[in-house]
Scaffold this motif. Sequence first.
Motif, PDB file in Angstrom:
ATOM      1  N   GLU A  37       0.813  -1.212   0.000  1.00  0.00           N
ATOM      2  CA  GLU A  37       0.000   0.000   0.000  1.00  0.00           C
ATOM      3  C   GLU A  37       0.853   1.271   0.000  1.00  0.00           C
ATOM      4  OE1 GLU A  37      -2.441  -3.327   1.593  1.00  0.00           O
ATOM      5  OE2 GLU A  37      -0.434  -2.552   2.064  1.00  0.00           O
ATOM      6  N   MET A  38       2.027   1.204   0.585  1.00  0.00           N
ATOM      7  CA  MET A  38       2.825   2.420   0.713  1.00  0.00           C
ATOM      8  C   MET A  38       3.554   2.806  -0.572  1.00  0.00           C
ATOM      9  SD  MET A  38       1.725   3.052   3.588  1.00  0.00           S
ATOM     10  CE  MET A  38       2.509   4.654   3.600  1.00  0.00           C
ATOM     11  N   CYS A  39       3.248   2.120  -1.669  1.00  0.00           N
ATOM     12  CA  CYS A  39       3.803   2.530  -2.969  1.00  0.00           C
ATOM     13  C   CYS A  39       2.766   3.285  -3.798  1.00  0.00           C
ATOM     14  CB  CYS A  39       4.317   1.319  -3.748  1.00  0.00           C
ATOM     15  SG  CYS A  39       2.990   0.307  -4.441  1.00  0.00           S
ATOM     16  N   TYR A  40       1.609   3.609  -3.215  1.00  0.00           N
ATOM     17  CA  TYR A  40       0.522   4.194  -4.016  1.00  0.00           C
ATOM     18  C   TYR A  40       0.900   5.547  -4.625  1.00  0.00           C
ATOM     19  CZ  TYR A  40      -2.790   0.578  -2.490  1.00  0.00           C
ATOM     20  OH  TYR A  40      -3.440  -0.614  -2.264  1.00  0.00           O
ATOM     21  N   PRO A  64      -8.879  -3.029  -4.713  1.00  0.00           N
ATOM     22  CA  PRO A  64      -8.365  -2.020  -5.633  1.00  0.00           C
ATOM     23  C   PRO A  64      -9.032  -0.659  -5.488  1.00  0.00           C
ATOM     24  CG  PRO A  64      -9.947  -3.420  -6.767  1.00  0.00           C
ATOM     25  CD  PRO A  64      -9.824  -3.952  -5.370  1.00  0.00           C
ATOM     26  N   GLU A  65     -10.058  -0.554  -4.646  1.00  0.00           N
ATOM     27  CA  GLU A  65     -10.912   0.634  -4.646  1.00  0.00           C
ATOM     28  C   GLU A  65     -10.198   1.957  -4.367  1.00  0.00           C
ATOM     29  OE1 GLU A  65     -14.543   0.649  -5.676  1.00  0.00           O
ATOM     30  OE2 GLU A  65     -13.102  -0.715  -6.581  1.00  0.00           O
ATOM     31  N   PRO A  66      -9.236   2.035  -3.433  1.00  0.00           N
ATOM     32  CA  PRO A  66      -8.555   3.320  -3.245  1.00  0.00           C
ATOM     33  C   PRO A  66      -7.816   3.815  -4.490  1.00  0.00           C
ATOM     34  CG  PRO A  66      -8.200   1.894  -1.359  1.00  0.00           C
ATOM     35  CD  PRO A  66      -8.832   1.048  -2.420  1.00  0.00           C
ATOM     36  N   LEU A  67      -7.517   2.897  -5.415  1.00  0.00           N
ATOM     37  CA  LEU A  67      -6.794   3.251  -6.645  1.00  0.00           C
ATOM     38  C   LEU A  67      -7.698   3.241  -7.875  1.00  0.00           C
ATOM     39  CD1 LEU A  67      -3.558   1.129  -6.073  1.00  0.00           C
ATOM     40  CD2 LEU A  67      -3.731   3.619  -5.926  1.00  0.00           C
ATOM     41  N   ASP A 113     -12.072   2.771   0.587  1.00  0.00           N
ATOM     42  CA  ASP A 113     -12.954   2.697  -0.570  1.00  0.00           C
ATOM     43  C   ASP A 113     -12.522   3.747  -1.588  1.00  0.00           C
ATOM     44  OD1 ASP A 113     -14.041   5.170   0.394  1.00  0.00           O
ATOM     45  OD2 ASP A 113     -15.359   4.039   1.722  1.00  0.00           O
ATOM     46  N   ARG A 114     -13.366   4.011  -2.587  1.00  0.00           N
ATOM     47  CA  ARG A 114     -12.981   4.913  -3.670  1.00  0.00           C
ATOM     48  C   ARG A 114     -12.708   6.343  -3.202  1.00  0.00           C
ATOM     49  NH1 ARG A 114     -16.368   3.392  -9.176  1.00  0.00           N
ATOM     50  NH2 ARG A 114     -15.782   1.178  -9.181  1.00  0.00           N
ATOM     51  N   ARG A 115     -13.309   6.730  -2.110  1.00  0.00           N
ATOM     52  CA  ARG A 115     -13.134   8.104  -1.640  1.00  0.00           C
ATOM     53  C   ARG A 115     -11.702   8.386  -1.201  1.00  0.00           C
ATOM     54  NH1 ARG A 115     -18.343   7.665   2.245  1.00  0.00           N
ATOM     55  NH2 ARG A 115     -17.230   5.705   2.662  1.00  0.00           N
ATOM     56  N   VAL A 116     -10.955   7.347  -0.863  1.00  0.00           N
ATOM     57  CA  VAL A 116      -9.579   7.513  -0.395  1.00  0.00           C
ATOM     58  C   VAL A 116      -8.658   7.987  -1.524  1.00  0.00           C
ATOM     59  CG1 VAL A 116      -7.602   6.256   0.581  1.00  0.00           C
ATOM     60  CG2 VAL A 116      -9.891   5.875   1.483  1.00  0.00           C
ATOM     61  N   ALA A 117      -9.082   7.790  -2.779  1.00  0.00           N
ATOM     62  CA  ALA A 117      -8.265   8.236  -3.912  1.00  0.00           C
ATOM     63  C   ALA A 117      -7.942   9.722  -3.819  1.00  0.00           C
ATOM     64  CB  ALA A 117      -8.975   7.929  -5.227  1.00  0.00           C
ATOM     65  N   LYS A 118      -8.887  10.525  -3.317  1.00  0.00           N
ATOM     66  CA  LYS A 118      -8.663  11.967  -3.185  1.00  0.00           C
ATOM     67  C   LYS A 118      -7.489  12.253  -2.250  1.00  0.00           C
ATOM     68  CE  LYS A 118     -12.860  12.854  -1.800  1.00  0.00           C
ATOM     69  NZ  LYS A 118     -14.069  13.590  -1.341  1.00  0.00           N
ATOM     70  N   VAL A 119      -7.374  11.456  -1.197  1.00  0.00           N
ATOM     71  CA  VAL A 119      -6.280  11.645  -0.234  1.00  0.00           C
ATOM     72  C   VAL A 119      -4.941  11.279  -0.872  1.00  0.00           C
ATOM     73  CG1 VAL A 119      -5.426  11.045   2.052  1.00  0.00           C
ATOM     74  CG2 VAL A 119      -7.886  11.059   1.612  1.00  0.00           C
ATOM     75  N   ILE A 120      -4.913  10.155  -1.587  1.00  0.00           N
ATOM     76  CA  ILE A 120      -3.677   9.723  -2.245  1.00  0.00           C
ATOM     77  C   ILE A 120      -3.190  10.804  -3.212  1.00  0.00           C
ATOM     78  CG2 ILE A 120      -2.640   7.988  -3.756  1.00  0.00           C
ATOM     79  CD1 ILE A 120      -4.754   5.997  -2.663  1.00  0.00           C
ATOM     80  N   LEU A 121      -4.115  11.338  -4.006  1.00  0.00           N
ATOM     81  CA  LEU A 121      -3.758  12.376  -4.967  1.00  0.00           C
ATOM     82  C   LEU A 121      -3.266  13.635  -4.266  1.00  0.00           C
ATOM     83  CD1 LEU A 121      -3.630  13.367  -7.878  1.00  0.00           C
ATOM     84  CD2 LEU A 121      -6.060  13.980  -7.717  1.00  0.00           C
ATOM     85  N   ALA A 155      -3.296  16.011   4.066  1.00  0.00           N
ATOM     86  CA  ALA A 155      -4.083  15.602   2.896  1.00  0.00           C
ATOM     87  C   ALA A 155      -5.454  15.093   3.323  1.00  0.00           C
ATOM     88  CB  ALA A 155      -3.332  14.527   2.106  1.00  0.00           C
ATOM     89  N   PHE A 156      -5.522  14.351   4.426  1.00  0.00           N
ATOM     90  CA  PHE A 156      -6.819  13.904   4.943  1.00  0.00           C
ATOM     91  C   PHE A 156      -7.682  15.107   5.323  1.00  0.00           C
ATOM     92  CE2 PHE A 156      -4.676   9.772   5.701  1.00  0.00           C
ATOM     93  CZ  PHE A 156      -5.642   8.926   5.195  1.00  0.00           C
ATOM     94  N   GLU A 157      -7.071  16.074   5.989  1.00  0.00           N
ATOM     95  CA  GLU A 157      -7.829  17.240   6.439  1.00  0.00           C
ATOM     96  C   GLU A 157      -8.345  18.056   5.253  1.00  0.00           C
ATOM     97  OE1 GLU A 157      -7.236  21.069   9.437  1.00  0.00           O
ATOM     98  OE2 GLU A 157      -5.814  19.393   9.483  1.00  0.00           O
TER      99      GLU A 157
END
Length: 619
Positions: free
Chosen positions: A114-117, A153-156, A515-523, A547-549
Amino acid sequence: MRKLALADEILLTIEKPARYIGNEINSVKKNPSDVDIRFAMCFPDVYEIGMSHLGIQILYDMFNRREDTYCERVYSPWPDLDKIMREKQIPLFALESQEPIKDFDFLGITIQYEMCYTNILQILELSQIPLSASERTWEHPIVIGGGPCTYNPEPLAEFFDLFYIGEGETSYKELLDLYKEARKNGTSREAFLEMASHVSGIYVPSLYDVTYDENGFITSFVPNKEGVPATVRKEIEMNVSDTFYPEKPVVPYIRATQDRVVLEIQRGCIRGCRFCQAGMIYRPVRERDVDYLKDLAYKMLENTGHEEISLSSLSSSDYSKLEELVYFLIDNFQEKKVNISLPSLRIDAFAIDVMKKVQDIKKSSLTFAPEAGSQRLRDVINKGLTEETILNGAKLAFDAGWNRVKLYFMLGLPTETVEDMEGIPELAEKIARVYYEIPKDQRNGKAQITISTSFFVPKPFTPLQWATMCTKEEYLTRARVVNTKMKEMLNKKSMKYNWHEADLTVLEGVLARGDRRVAKVILEAYKSGCLFDSWSDFFDNDKWMDAFERTGIDPDFYTLRPRDLDEILPWDFIDVGVTKAFLKREWQRAMEAKVTPNCRMACSGCGAKVFEGGVCYES
């Protein structure tokens, strides 16, 4: 030639230019104009890590056996080259041809951790490929993800066109043939993706819609096109002795993390540890034929010049022909100065005999992974390891001359108490006592016992997937309990204690269970500079928390709250063979600290028999 000359000029100014030049022994050279499909195989970490990964070597060999396909490799540029590429607008290139990834048909990214996202986003951006799959056209490669993290795969989902769920040897032929036909017929990109969703094991995120209630829980996860399968079933290679395996693996120019021949002896595991994702998603057990492995060992050593061979498996001791294979390797290769590495072995008389023959006792250490400090908690996680077994193994090792032991544990497991935490140094101290019971003149110096604790992450498709995680502070408090207790031990000078980063563990939990909403945090984290997060020198937890905030995503929603057994989980649409009913039964047995026998002792009815031909055992 101008592009290559520029690349050479730049490579002279950076650290380890051999990471980027290609032309290694056994790398494949084809004329790109002679093929229909160009496939860039990516490991989103630095070259030395990626070159150690067996899965990429298998797929690289498999793709390049096709006359119509040319598979090349690409890894994450280290920050020094990353900076230059951005400044000079140089597109990321493949090692073999030095040509831009953006000109390929496929970009396949293996997602191991996960830490390579954020590194995945680096690969896309440096390749000049839109980060969002919805913005891509036929001018861009099809971006496909594979590997263990694709079991959620949902966060990505926003960043990938396709995901390949399962083992790559089975469905890629159909997918590549479908792609070739689609391009020949002028099929639209959207139509191709819809056709690809009907290939077994292929998940196309854009063809599914997710809805949530006012509390953020998933209320539905359904296809948005008629005919698209509601469930994606993992792909699995059943005949592992008659499939693709690289007889000529690529040999890196510089020392890789695992610079050796890797011989995968089996897939899957019979043990059923309730925390272990790999043990569940790779069921059923499939053993490779021992004669096939002997032949592979000869060919791979001859074709690489490596001086070490490692047996790869989740639990090597459970391979039924292990003794025959190991003694064959010793008899045939030890005189040629080939080292033999045997990870994942139970410490018993056989293991000690073998390791005495293949290891330097004065330099090597033995590894035990009790995972929990008390027998009660080992029963909760179904470790199947008693204190008596551990101490007997230690005695065998010490009698044979070893004095160095590594012990691996987890903190934060469900139902864990202070007594369980204090049991960790207490067990280490009992092992030290076993050593000092040996007469002083027969010891090999002082005992050296290293205790390492990681922090528990409840991964998808494990019986503990419903568990609550700890906060960073709670994890660190538990580590302090262990450390304080260790200082009270009689043999404390023989013991050393290390623990994992707590904040990184919490983030890993969000990304693993998101879930899919986490993609915003990764970006957002990537835009703020997060990269190489699995490297402690680069990980910046403050940037991730910011980024979460900024995105309004609460990490506690994914880590701290208890999950209801009937809740729709982000990964529920994937069928791994192991049924949810089985996982629920195992969760209940965990709460009751009941042990489930391993598959060789009795069938637990996990569901993996749906894949006919696996090694399932009946009582």
